[in-house]
Design a protein around this motif. Structure first.
Motif, PDB file in Angstrom:
ATOM      1  N   ARG A  54       0.831  -1.214   0.000  1.00 11.61           N
ATOM      2  CA  ARG A  54       0.000   0.000   0.000  1.00 11.61           C
ATOM      3  C   ARG A  54       0.864   1.262   0.000  1.00 11.61           C
ATOM      4  NH1 ARG A  54      -3.102  -2.961   3.653  1.00 11.61           N
ATOM      5  NH2 ARG A  54      -2.186  -1.833   5.394  1.00 11.61           N
ATOM      6  N   GLU A  55       1.932   1.243   0.815  1.00  9.24           N
ATOM      7  CA  GLU A  55       2.810   2.412   0.896  1.00  9.24           C
ATOM      8  C   GLU A  55       3.495   2.681  -0.450  1.00  9.24           C
ATOM      9  OE1 GLU A  55       6.537   4.093   3.601  1.00  9.24           O
ATOM     10  OE2 GLU A  55       5.608   2.179   4.132  1.00  9.24           O
ATOM     11  N   LEU A  56       4.058   1.634  -1.045  1.00 10.32           N
ATOM     12  CA  LEU A  56       4.729   1.830  -2.331  1.00 10.32           C
ATOM     13  C   LEU A  56       3.760   2.265  -3.425  1.00 10.32           C
ATOM     14  CD1 LEU A  56       7.370  -1.032  -2.517  1.00 10.32           C
ATOM     15  CD2 LEU A  56       7.780   1.419  -2.347  1.00 10.32           C
ATOM     16  N   LEU A  57       2.563   1.677  -3.459  1.00  9.78           N
ATOM     17  CA  LEU A  57       1.579   2.065  -4.470  1.00  9.78           C
ATOM     18  C   LEU A  57       1.134   3.508  -4.283  1.00  9.78           C
ATOM     19  CD1 LEU A  57      -0.606  -1.152  -4.836  1.00  9.78           C
ATOM     20  CD2 LEU A  57       1.059  -0.218  -6.472  1.00  9.78           C
ATOM     21  N   ALA A  58       0.986   3.956  -3.044  1.00 11.44           N
ATOM     22  CA  ALA A  58       0.605   5.349  -2.793  1.00 11.44           C
ATOM     23  C   ALA A  58       1.698   6.291  -3.282  1.00 11.44           C
ATOM     24  CB  ALA A  58       0.335   5.563  -1.311  1.00 11.44           C
ATOM     25  N   TYR A  59       2.953   5.954  -3.010  1.00  9.74           N
ATOM     26  CA  TYR A  59       4.060   6.790  -3.471  1.00  9.74           C
ATOM     27  C   TYR A  59       4.133   6.796  -5.002  1.00  9.74           C
ATOM     28  CZ  TYR A  59       5.887   6.800   1.336  1.00  9.74           C
ATOM     29  OH  TYR A  59       6.056   6.960   2.686  1.00  9.74           O
ATOM     30  N   ALA A  60       3.962   5.640  -5.612  1.00 13.85           N
ATOM     31  CA  ALA A  60       4.024   5.552  -7.070  1.00 13.85           C
ATOM     32  C   ALA A  60       2.896   6.376  -7.696  1.00 13.85           C
ATOM     33  CB  ALA A  60       3.953   4.104  -7.529  1.00 13.85           C
ATOM     34  N   ALA A  61       1.700   6.299  -7.126  1.00 12.67           N
ATOM     35  CA  ALA A  61       0.575   7.088  -7.644  1.00 12.67           C
ATOM     36  C   ALA A  61       0.893   8.573  -7.544  1.00 12.67           C
ATOM     37  CB  ALA A  61      -0.699   6.759  -6.873  1.00 12.67           C
ATOM     38  N   ARG A  62       1.515   8.975  -6.460  1.00 16.22           N
ATOM     39  CA  ARG A  62       1.907  10.389  -6.307  1.00 16.22           C
ATOM     40  C   ARG A  62       2.921  10.778  -7.373  1.00 16.22           C
ATOM     41  NH1 ARG A  62       5.956  11.067  -1.801  1.00 16.22           N
ATOM     42  NH2 ARG A  62       7.164  10.156  -3.481  1.00 16.22           N
ATOM     43  N   ASP A  63       3.892   9.893  -7.610  1.00 16.60           N
ATOM     44  CA  ASP A  63       4.957  10.195  -8.560  1.00 16.60           C
ATOM     45  C   ASP A  63       4.493  10.260 -10.009  1.00 16.60           C
ATOM     46  OD1 ASP A  63       6.780  10.319  -6.492  1.00 16.60           O
ATOM     47  OD2 ASP A  63       7.631   8.338  -6.857  1.00 16.60           O
ATOM     48  N   VAL A  64       3.431   9.550 -10.355  1.00 16.66           N
ATOM     49  CA  VAL A  64       2.962   9.539 -11.743  1.00 16.66           C
ATOM     50  C   VAL A  64       1.783  10.469 -11.989  1.00 16.66           C
ATOM     51  CG1 VAL A  64       3.842   7.223 -12.191  1.00 16.66           C
ATOM     52  CG2 VAL A  64       1.465   7.514 -11.494  1.00 16.66           C
ATOM     53  N   ALA A  65       1.224  11.057 -10.913  1.00 12.07           N
ATOM     54  CA  ALA A  65       0.104  11.981 -11.089  1.00 12.07           C
ATOM     55  C   ALA A  65       0.546  13.191 -11.894  1.00 12.07           C
ATOM     56  CB  ALA A  65      -0.426  12.423  -9.726  1.00 12.07           C
ATOM     57  N   PRO A  66      -0.318  13.674 -12.761  1.00 19.27           N
ATOM     58  CA  PRO A  66       0.032  14.876 -13.526  1.00 19.27           C
ATOM     59  C   PRO A  66       0.381  16.027 -12.585  1.00 19.27           C
ATOM     60  CG  PRO A  66      -1.986  13.889 -14.359  1.00 19.27           C
ATOM     61  CD  PRO A  66      -1.629  13.171 -13.092  1.00 19.27           C
ATOM     62  N   SER A  67       1.280  16.872 -13.003  1.00 11.36           N
ATOM     63  CA  SER A  67       1.683  18.021 -12.198  1.00 11.36           C
ATOM     64  C   SER A  67       0.470  18.881 -11.862  1.00 11.36           C
ATOM     65  CB  SER A  67       2.698  18.861 -12.944  1.00 11.36           C
ATOM     66  OG  SER A  67       3.855  18.101 -13.206  1.00 11.36           O
ATOM     67  N   GLY A  68       0.444  19.389 -10.635  1.00  7.65           N
ATOM     68  CA  GLY A  68      -0.653  20.259 -10.222  1.00  7.65           C
ATOM     69  C   GLY A  68      -1.825  19.522  -9.613  1.00  7.65           C
TER      70      GLY A  68
END
Length: 69
Positions: A54-68
């Motif tokens: 869950r922690e890694l997936l949350a970080y990955a989702a943050r990293d790939v989210a469009p800017s802004g």
């Protein structure tokens, strides 16, 4: 996974192609986040395998989210 990893995309016809610059930067961000997180886990291991995922997936989702967002 250990060692070099190659991330590629696909063309409309199914051929392998390089990722565009934005996707390359996002893949690099996720890889760096995973490295950083694994390093932190040496000092503070996750409570369970599920918590780690869950922690890694949350970080990955943050990293790939469009800017802004």
């Amino acid at each position: 996974m250990a060692g070099p990893i190659v991330v590629t995309g696909r063309t409309a016809s199914g051929d392998v192609t390089a990722l565009d610059g934005d996707l390359v930067q996002r893949a690099k961000a996720v890889a760096q986040t995973v490295r950083d997180t694994l390093s932190q886990w040496r000092e503070r291991p996750p409570a369970s395998q599920e918590a780690a995922v869950r922690e890694l997936l949350a970080y990955a989702a943050r990293d790939v989210a469009p800017s802004g967002q």
